[in-house]
Design an enzyme around this catalytic site. Structure first.
Site, PDB file in Angstrom:
ATOM      1  N   LYS A 270       0.843  -1.204   0.000  1.00 45.43           N
ATOM      2  CA  LYS A 270       0.000   0.000   0.000  1.00 45.43           C
ATOM      3  C   LYS A 270       0.872   1.246   0.000  1.00 45.43           C
ATOM      4  O   LYS A 270       1.961   1.240   0.580  1.00 45.43           O
ATOM      5  CB  LYS A 270      -0.857   0.031   1.275  1.00 45.43           C
ATOM      6  CG  LYS A 270      -2.047  -0.886   1.284  1.00 45.43           C
ATOM      7  CD  LYS A 270      -2.825  -0.696   2.587  1.00 45.43           C
ATOM      8  CE  LYS A 270      -3.965  -1.688   2.695  1.00 45.43           C
ATOM      9  NZ  LYS A 270      -5.018  -1.513   1.686  1.00 45.43           N
ATOM     10  N   ARG A 344     -10.535 -11.314   1.843  1.00 43.86           N
ATOM     11  CA  ARG A 344     -11.431 -12.346   1.297  1.00 43.86           C
ATOM     12  C   ARG A 344     -10.781 -13.731   1.362  1.00 43.86           C
ATOM     13  O   ARG A 344     -11.476 -14.733   1.456  1.00 43.86           O
ATOM     14  CB  ARG A 344     -11.835 -11.967  -0.135  1.00 43.86           C
ATOM     15  CG  ARG A 344     -10.708 -11.936  -1.127  1.00 43.86           C
ATOM     16  CD  ARG A 344     -11.080 -11.188  -2.403  1.00 43.86           C
ATOM     17  NE  ARG A 344     -11.117  -9.733  -2.187  1.00 43.86           N
ATOM     18  CZ  ARG A 344     -11.498  -8.853  -3.111  1.00 43.86           C
ATOM     19  NH1 ARG A 344     -11.895  -9.263  -4.296  1.00 43.86           N
ATOM     20  NH2 ARG A 344     -11.498  -7.567  -2.827  1.00 43.86           N
TER      21      ARG A 344
END
Ligand code: BES
Ligand code: ZN
Ligand code: ZN
Length: 490
Positions: A270, A344
């Site tokens: 990130k 996920r």
């Protein structure tokens, strides 16, 4: 905080200040009729001078030898759930006023019902919560005691009942906030498991716990979860909490919380600004642990399983690479194209684990997508479900509890975007759009058709600016209040 109740005449109490909540345009002079000295007259004079009319945020302070009286403006009278938010807001405004004026005890003269006072108490507990673990001087909130002055003995009795519930609920929410606020250097998967163990140990047998280490997870074939964990120095932990109702019940609920204790993005690193608040990526897990702390004391008539696949998401020589293919515990293979879409992966194995416990319904809470914050802003979470009734119950519980949630669709046509050339699925899509929905659709592949709802709490889990007068910056415990309201109605 301390709360007490009295039906005695408020003016003989002698607290530091008597608070009178006033709706806009409401007649408040009568409430001061019995006030000592000439408080009533003074108030009337000041109200004229300052154009006090009960608008939200307005305050009228009247000083006298006998003490202070503060009229707090609440704005226009609202009905239904909006009224409850006004009352929570009143608690927040009151805590702020007390902070500014250095008041530790206030008396609140009110004709509210027990249910309404319950919401006031919860909000007051949330408003006076402080996280000061790393401060040289602990920042304790000024407001420490509220005395409710109510009309009759019957109200005293009914409020005494809700007082207990309100404090148990807010303890759960505030525990979740502390877990989120604690930096990732401390709030590791092992520490998260320890806190869950403490919750079980203090539950008097109502909550039991099982913690699986890496080897046990490998045994169960949790290749998706362990793929995220493989780049981290801290060992992953799979936490399974069980609350068993002391009263007979046939209903069982399964809850999964995303427990990424720090999300650097992994090799798909990130940018610095996006990483700053990523200690909050275990807010779903924090909500599960906070919820169980309250279940243990509130003892509702539903059995609940709570699972957390806890890990960090870090880059390293051992980290999962874009293009790698892993196998989840349900046998599906996943091509990992972006290591930052890690939530996920952890939830795929957590949800499949829950499925095997055969619950009547499942709910997951996850700080899953930045796209959800783009869609709904910072204060609203997205709800996706394969079961209309379950979705409706969660949304109505959220309204009463005072948490903002909005339904988003699990559009079947978008499912194709998740199919990989080389594996059963890929963990990102090739389109820039609808990222929250495709994340939800990905999770749906792991629930085996059971009634299930997914709460994307990426926005409200962590407040970068105050989210309400009673919810300052930091972890919010979002989800705990809604889940409790939902469970109690199940
Ligand atoms: N933990 C983040 C999502 C997030 C964003 C939570 C902002 C809280 C605030 C999640 O793991 C993530 O990085 N998602 C990616 C998915 C993308 C790579 C498909 C995102 O939203 O950018
Ligand atoms: Zn991520
Ligand atoms: Zn994440």
């Amino acid at each position: 905080m301390q709360f007490s109740l009295t039906k005695s005449e408020v003016w003989s109490l002698g607290p530091e200040a008597v608070i009178i909540p006033v709706f806009e345009g409401e007649e408040w002079r009568r409430a001061l009729a019995q006030a000592p000295e000439n408080i009533g007259l003074k108030a009337e004079r000041l109200a004229k001078q300052q154009a006090f009319s009960g608008k939200r945020g307005q305050q009228l302070m009247v000083h006298s030898e006998a003490g202070q009286v503060i009229l707090v403006g609440l704005g226009l009278v609202k009905r239904g759930e909006a009224f409850l938010e006004t009352v929570r807001d009143c608690a927040g405004l009151l805590a702020q006023t007390a902070e500014r004026l250095g008041l530790s005890t206030v008396a609140l003269k009110t004709s509210w019902t027990a249910e309404v006072i319950e919401q006031f108490i919860i909000a007051a507990e949330l408003a006076t919560y402080r996280y000061h673990e790393f401060k040289k001087e602990p920042k304790v909130a000024k407001l420490q005691e509220v005395i409710f002055v109510v009309a009759d003995a019957a109200t005293v009795r009914s409020v005494t009942k809700v007082l207990d519930r309100a404090q148990k609920v807010s303890e759960g929410v505030n525990l979740a906030r502390t877990l989120v606020n604690t930096p990732a250097q401390t709030m590791t998967p092992a520490r998260l498991a320890e806190v869950a163990e403490e919750v079980a140990a203090n539950s008097g047998g109502a909550v039991t716990i099982k913690v699986l280490d890496k080897a046990a997870c490998a045994e169960l074939g949790m290749g998706a979860f362990l793929a995220v964990a493989q780049g981290a120095e801290h060992e992953p932990k799979f936490i399974h909490l069980t609350y068993t109702s002391p009263r007979p019940t046939k209903k069982t609920l399964g809850i999964a919380g995303k427990g990424v204790t720090f999300d650097s993005g992994g090799l798909s690193l990130k940018p610095a600004e996006y990483m700053m608040t990523m200690k909050c990526d275990m807010a779903g897990a924090a909500a599960v642990i906070g919820l169980f702390a309250t279940l243990a004391t509130l003892k509702p008539r539903v059995n609940v399983h709570g699972v957390i696949a806890a890990t960090e998401n870090m880059p390293s020589g051992k980290a999962i690479r874009p293009g790698d293919i892993v196998k989840a515990s349900n046998g599906s293979t996943i091509e990992i194209l972006n290591t930052d879409a890690e939530g996920r992966l952890t939830l795929a194995d957590a949800l499949h684990y829950l499925v095997q416990l055969k619950p009547d319904a499942m709910i997951d809470l996850a700080t899953l997508t930045g796209a959800c914050v783009v869609a709904l802003g910072e204060e609203i979470s997205g709800v996706m479900t394969n079961d209309r009734k379950l979705g409706a119950s969660i949304l109505s519980a959220a309204k009463v509890a005072g948490e903002k949630m909005w339904e988003l669709p699990l559009e079947p046509r978008y499912r194709d975007f998740l199919l990989s050339d080389v594996a059963d699925y890929k963990n990102i899509t090739s389109t820039r759009y609808g990222g929250t929905l495709t994340a939800g659709l990905f999770l749906q592949e792991f629930v085996s058709g059971l009634p299930w709802a997914h709460l994307d709490i990426a926005g409200p889990a962590f407040a970068e600016r105050p989210m309400a007068s009673y919810l300052p910056r930091g972890g919010t415990g979002h989800g705990v209040r809604t889940l409790l309201a939902f469970i109690e109605k199940m």
